[in-house]
Design a protein around this motif. Structure first.
Motif, PDB file in Angstrom:
ATOM      1  N   GLY A 201     -10.667  30.887  24.243  1.00  0.00           N
ATOM      2  CA  GLY A 201     -11.010  29.568  23.722  1.00  0.00           C
ATOM      3  C   GLY A 201      -9.718  28.790  23.564  1.00  0.00           C
ATOM      4  N   ARG A 202      -9.830  27.486  23.294  1.00  0.00           N
ATOM      5  CA  ARG A 202      -8.612  26.686  23.134  1.00  0.00           C
ATOM      6  C   ARG A 202      -8.748  25.718  21.972  1.00  0.00           C
ATOM      7  NH1 ARG A 202      -8.627  22.496  28.365  1.00  0.00           N
ATOM      8  NH2 ARG A 202     -10.140  20.998  27.491  1.00  0.00           N
ATOM      9  N   LEU A 203      -7.581  25.290  21.446  1.00  0.00           N
ATOM     10  CA  LEU A 203      -7.506  24.410  20.288  1.00  0.00           C
ATOM     11  C   LEU A 203      -6.700  23.179  20.659  1.00  0.00           C
ATOM     12  CD1 LEU A 203      -8.039  24.233  17.122  1.00  0.00           C
ATOM     13  CD2 LEU A 203      -5.693  25.085  16.901  1.00  0.00           C
ATOM     14  N   LEU A 204      -7.292  21.993  20.465  1.00  0.00           N
ATOM     15  CA  LEU A 204      -6.633  20.715  20.720  1.00  0.00           C
ATOM     16  C   LEU A 204      -6.519  19.933  19.414  1.00  0.00           C
ATOM     17  CD1 LEU A 204      -8.584  19.691  23.950  1.00  0.00           C
ATOM     18  CD2 LEU A 204      -6.284  20.674  23.849  1.00  0.00           C
ATOM     19  N   GLN A 205      -5.708  18.876  19.427  1.00  0.00           N
ATOM     20  CA  GLN A 205      -5.628  17.965  18.295  1.00  0.00           C
ATOM     21  C   GLN A 205      -6.536  16.785  18.572  1.00  0.00           C
ATOM     22  OE1 GLN A 205      -3.136  18.701  15.623  1.00  0.00           O
ATOM     23  NE2 GLN A 205      -4.753  17.541  14.590  1.00  0.00           N
ATOM     24  N   ASP A 206      -7.616  16.668  17.817  1.00  0.00           N
ATOM     25  CA  ASP A 206      -8.575  15.585  18.046  1.00  0.00           C
ATOM     26  C   ASP A 206      -8.075  14.283  17.436  1.00  0.00           C
ATOM     27  OD1 ASP A 206     -11.315  15.080  19.172  1.00  0.00           O
ATOM     28  OD2 ASP A 206     -11.655  14.366  17.129  1.00  0.00           O
ATOM     29  N   SER A 207      -7.600  14.362  16.206  1.00  0.00           N
ATOM     30  CA  SER A 207      -7.014  13.226  15.500  1.00  0.00           C
ATOM     31  C   SER A 207      -6.214  13.796  14.336  1.00  0.00           C
ATOM     32  CB  SER A 207      -8.100  12.255  15.017  1.00  0.00           C
ATOM     33  OG  SER A 207      -8.999  12.900  14.146  1.00  0.00           O
ATOM     34  N   ALA A 208      -5.617  12.959  13.539  1.00  0.00           N
ATOM     35  CA  ALA A 208      -4.804  13.452  12.431  1.00  0.00           C
ATOM     36  C   ALA A 208      -5.623  14.347  11.503  1.00  0.00           C
ATOM     37  CB  ALA A 208      -4.232  12.275  11.645  1.00  0.00           C
ATOM     38  N   GLY A 209      -5.205  15.607  11.379  1.00  0.00           N
ATOM     39  CA  GLY A 209      -5.881  16.553  10.498  1.00  0.00           C
ATOM     40  C   GLY A 209      -7.157  17.142  11.039  1.00  0.00           C
ATOM     41  N   VAL A 210      -7.539  16.740  12.246  1.00  0.00           N
ATOM     42  CA  VAL A 210      -8.798  17.217  12.823  1.00  0.00           C
ATOM     43  C   VAL A 210      -8.498  17.961  14.131  1.00  0.00           C
ATOM     44  CG1 VAL A 210     -11.069  16.605  13.710  1.00  0.00           C
ATOM     45  CG2 VAL A 210     -10.068  15.298  11.810  1.00  0.00           C
ATOM     46  N   ALA A 211      -8.891  19.216  14.173  1.00  0.00           N
ATOM     47  CA  ALA A 211      -8.694  20.041  15.365  1.00  0.00           C
ATOM     48  C   ALA A 211      -9.985  20.072  16.178  1.00  0.00           C
ATOM     49  CB  ALA A 211      -8.308  21.456  14.966  1.00  0.00           C
ATOM     50  N   ARG A 212      -9.832  20.294  17.465  1.00  0.00           N
ATOM     51  CA  ARG A 212     -11.003  20.430  18.351  1.00  0.00           C
ATOM     52  C   ARG A 212     -10.922  21.755  19.080  1.00  0.00           C
ATOM     53  NH1 ARG A 212     -15.154  17.777  20.491  1.00  0.00           N
ATOM     54  NH2 ARG A 212     -14.580  15.878  19.365  1.00  0.00           N
ATOM     55  N   ILE A 213     -11.983  22.553  18.941  1.00  0.00           N
ATOM     56  CA  ILE A 213     -12.086  23.828  19.646  1.00  0.00           C
ATOM     57  C   ILE A 213     -12.987  23.642  20.862  1.00  0.00           C
ATOM     58  CG2 ILE A 213     -13.076  26.155  19.525  1.00  0.00           C
ATOM     59  CD1 ILE A 213     -12.043  26.352  16.681  1.00  0.00           C
ATOM     60  N   GLY A 214     -12.579  24.228  21.971  1.00  0.00           N
ATOM     61  CA  GLY A 214     -13.375  24.125  23.187  1.00  0.00           C
ATOM     62  C   GLY A 214     -13.110  25.281  24.129  1.00  0.00           C
ATOM     63  N   ARG A 215     -13.798  25.241  25.266  1.00  0.00           N
ATOM     64  CA  ARG A 215     -13.680  26.252  26.318  1.00  0.00           C
ATOM     65  C   ARG A 215     -13.887  27.669  25.769  1.00  0.00           C
ATOM     66  NH1 ARG A 215     -13.489  21.767  28.554  1.00  0.00           N
ATOM     67  NH2 ARG A 215     -12.458  21.407  30.573  1.00  0.00           N
ATOM     68  N   MET A 216     -14.843  27.796  24.836  1.00  0.00           N
ATOM     69  CA  MET A 216     -15.172  29.101  24.272  1.00  0.00           C
ATOM     70  C   MET A 216     -15.935  29.923  25.301  1.00  0.00           C
ATOM     71  SD  MET A 216     -14.272  29.750  21.096  1.00  0.00           S
ATOM     72  CE  MET A 216     -15.549  30.931  20.670  1.00  0.00           C
ATOM     73  N   ALA A 217     -15.460  31.135  25.576  1.00  0.00           N
ATOM     74  CA  ALA A 217     -16.103  31.966  26.594  1.00  0.00           C
ATOM     75  C   ALA A 217     -15.933  33.439  26.262  1.00  0.00           C
ATOM     76  CB  ALA A 217     -15.507  31.667  27.975  1.00  0.00           C
ATOM     77  N   ALA A 218     -17.005  34.193  26.442  1.00  0.00           N
ATOM     78  CA  ALA A 218     -16.975  35.654  26.336  1.00  0.00           C
ATOM     79  C   ALA A 218     -17.747  36.217  27.525  1.00  0.00           C
ATOM     80  CB  ALA A 218     -17.599  36.131  25.028  1.00  0.00           C
ATOM     81  N   LEU A 219     -17.280  37.305  28.087  1.00  0.00           N
ATOM     82  CA  LEU A 219     -17.946  37.887  29.244  1.00  0.00           C
ATOM     83  C   LEU A 219     -19.392  38.246  28.902  1.00  0.00           C
ATOM     84  CD1 LEU A 219     -15.231  40.214  30.830  1.00  0.00           C
ATOM     85  CD2 LEU A 219     -15.692  37.796  31.258  1.00  0.00           C
ATOM     86  N   HIS A 220     -20.283  37.988  29.849  1.00  0.00           N
ATOM     87  CA  HIS A 220     -21.721  38.151  29.616  1.00  0.00           C
ATOM     88  C   HIS A 220     -22.110  39.529  29.090  1.00  0.00           C
ATOM     89  CE1 HIS A 220     -25.970  38.778  30.737  1.00  0.00           C
ATOM     90  NE2 HIS A 220     -26.102  37.508  30.437  1.00  0.00           N
ATOM     91  N   PRO A 221     -21.606  40.645  29.648  1.00  0.00           N
ATOM     92  CA  PRO A 221     -22.061  41.956  29.156  1.00  0.00           C
ATOM     93  C   PRO A 221     -21.658  42.246  27.722  1.00  0.00           C
ATOM     94  CG  PRO A 221     -20.936  42.145  31.288  1.00  0.00           C
ATOM     95  CD  PRO A 221     -20.664  40.778  30.772  1.00  0.00           C
ATOM     96  N   LEU A 222     -20.720  41.461  27.173  1.00  0.00           N
ATOM     97  CA  LEU A 222     -20.173  41.778  25.853  1.00  0.00           C
ATOM     98  C   LEU A 222     -20.599  40.804  24.769  1.00  0.00           C
ATOM     99  CD1 LEU A 222     -16.544  42.777  26.892  1.00  0.00           C
ATOM    100  CD2 LEU A 222     -18.578  44.220  26.684  1.00  0.00           C
ATOM    101  N   ARG A 223     -21.497  39.884  25.079  1.00  0.00           N
ATOM    102  CA  ARG A 223     -21.921  38.936  24.057  1.00  0.00           C
ATOM    103  C   ARG A 223     -22.699  39.656  22.951  1.00  0.00           C
ATOM    104  NH1 ARG A 223     -23.305  34.530  28.674  1.00  0.00           N
ATOM    105  NH2 ARG A 223     -21.121  34.360  29.328  1.00  0.00           N
ATOM    106  N   GLY A 224     -22.356  39.306  21.735  1.00  0.00           N
ATOM    107  CA  GLY A 224     -22.930  40.003  20.596  1.00  0.00           C
ATOM    108  C   GLY A 224     -22.030  41.092  20.057  1.00  0.00           C
ATOM    109  N   ALA A 225     -20.830  41.242  20.656  1.00  0.00           N
ATOM    110  CA  ALA A 225     -19.900  42.294  20.230  1.00  0.00           C
ATOM    111  C   ALA A 225     -18.794  41.762  19.324  1.00  0.00           C
ATOM    112  CB  ALA A 225     -19.291  42.973  21.449  1.00  0.00           C
ATOM    113  N   GLY A 226     -18.888  40.513  18.884  1.00  0.00           N
ATOM    114  CA  GLY A 226     -17.898  39.969  17.964  1.00  0.00           C
ATOM    115  C   GLY A 226     -16.729  39.274  18.626  1.00  0.00           C
ATOM    116  N   ILE A 227     -16.780  39.122  19.940  1.00  0.00           N
ATOM    117  CA  ILE A 227     -15.649  38.508  20.647  1.00  0.00           C
ATOM    118  C   ILE A 227     -15.549  37.021  20.314  1.00  0.00           C
ATOM    119  CG2 ILE A 227     -14.780  37.897  22.945  1.00  0.00           C
ATOM    120  CD1 ILE A 227     -15.999  40.606  23.869  1.00  0.00           C
ATOM    121  N   GLY A 228     -16.673  36.315  20.337  1.00  0.00           N
ATOM    122  CA  GLY A 228     -16.657  34.902  19.999  1.00  0.00           C
ATOM    123  C   GLY A 228     -16.156  34.657  18.587  1.00  0.00           C
TER     124      GLY A 228
END
Length: 287
Positions: A201-228
């Motif tokens: 995943g990645r973290l951007l600066q959206d505005s002053a004091g506000v962060a933006r998280i995006g591009r969140m991805a976990a491999l399909h066979p492992l979803r539900g394993a706490g990776i996200g």
């Protein structure tokens, strides 16, 4: 066996098609239940099975399967299948399983696998990395390594996860996936005990004091394993460290419940992007 013998449980619910004329689970289905639990066990180890076996240059083949019946499961029962690695030999791995209805033990099993060459199906020694992973999990060790850094340090591995999830699985065009923001973002990367990248995943600066998280991805066979959750925790901490007080993100609607469980709430109207339904969400970082 009792519940305290297991770190891992796979929840199941008995379906109508699985009961016989005696109105109890037909005995052959119990092996299916244990097989489902084995798949869940690999997921708990953050091990994408096919990729892992390819890297280890082998595969696991069933040598022996034994089931002992103590009591019967019935239609619509909620079951939990415990699974643990009981023994690792030179080339064999013995898995012990138990099916519980609440605290009541219903069924036990012993499954013996042999690690072998997939071309000749001749046995090979269990690779040290697989042995260490199994022993580490049963000892309560962490299965995930989470790091944050820039694109130069983490980009190649992060790109492999994003390509598999967004481009290959979701059909997003290459030109829509990659942008200049990667160069300035803080990236989180999760690897398993084999060193394989499994989430990002990645973290951007959206505005002053506000962060933006995006591009969140976990491999399909492992979803539900706490990776996200591990990715989100790392990125939220990076946001706190630089003084941000709020995080915003654009959640795919299929993942909305995941973000709700992490404390995010809708923060705008739903919309569609690259053919996928999204909803803006936000969370305060102020305790």
């Amino acid at each position: 066996m009792n519940r305290q013998d297991f770190r891992f449980f796979e929840p199941l619910r008995v379906r109508w098609s699985e009961v016989d004329l005696q109105k109890i689970v037909f005995n052959a289905h119990y092996l299916t239940y244990f097989d489902i639990a084995i798949t869940g066990y690999w997921r708990a180890l953050a091990m994408p099975y096919a990729k892992a076996m390819e890297q280890l240059e082998g595969d696991l083949y069933m040598r022996k399967a034994g089931v002992e019946f103590h009591a019967s499961a019935r239609w619509d029962d909620r079951l939990e299948v415990g699974m643990r690695c009981a023994r690792i030999g030179n080339s064999s791995i013995t898995m012990a399983g138990a099916i519980f209805r609440g605290d009541q033990l219903l069924i036990t099993s012993e499954l013996v696998y042999v690690f072998a060459d997939p071309n000749t199906q001749t046995s090979r020694p269990v690779p040290a990395p697989l042995r260490d992973m199994l022993q580490g999990f049963e000892a309560g060790e962490a299965m995930l390594d989470v790091r944050t850094g820039d694109w130069a340090a983490l980009g190649e591995a992060a790109a492999s996860v994003r390509t598999e999830v967004f481009v290959e699985e979701q059909g997003i065009a290459q030109e829509d996936e990659w942008d200049e923001a990667d160069a300035t973002a803080v990236h989180a990367l999760v690897r398993n005990r084999l060193g394989q990248p499994v989430g990002t995943g990645r973290l951007l600066q959206d505005s002053a004091g506000v962060a933006r998280i995006g591009r969140m991805a976990a491999l399909h066979p492992l979803r539900g394993a706490g990776i996200g959750q591990a990715v989100m925790a790392a990125l939220e901490q990076a946001a706190r460290d630089r003084g941000d007080t709020q995080v915003v993100l654009s959640a795919q609607r299929s993942a909305e419940d995941f973000y709700r469980r992490l404390g995010y709430a809708p923060n705008g109207e739903p919309y569609e992007e690259v053919g996928i339904a999204h909803i803006p969400m936000a969370r305060s970082l102020v305790v």
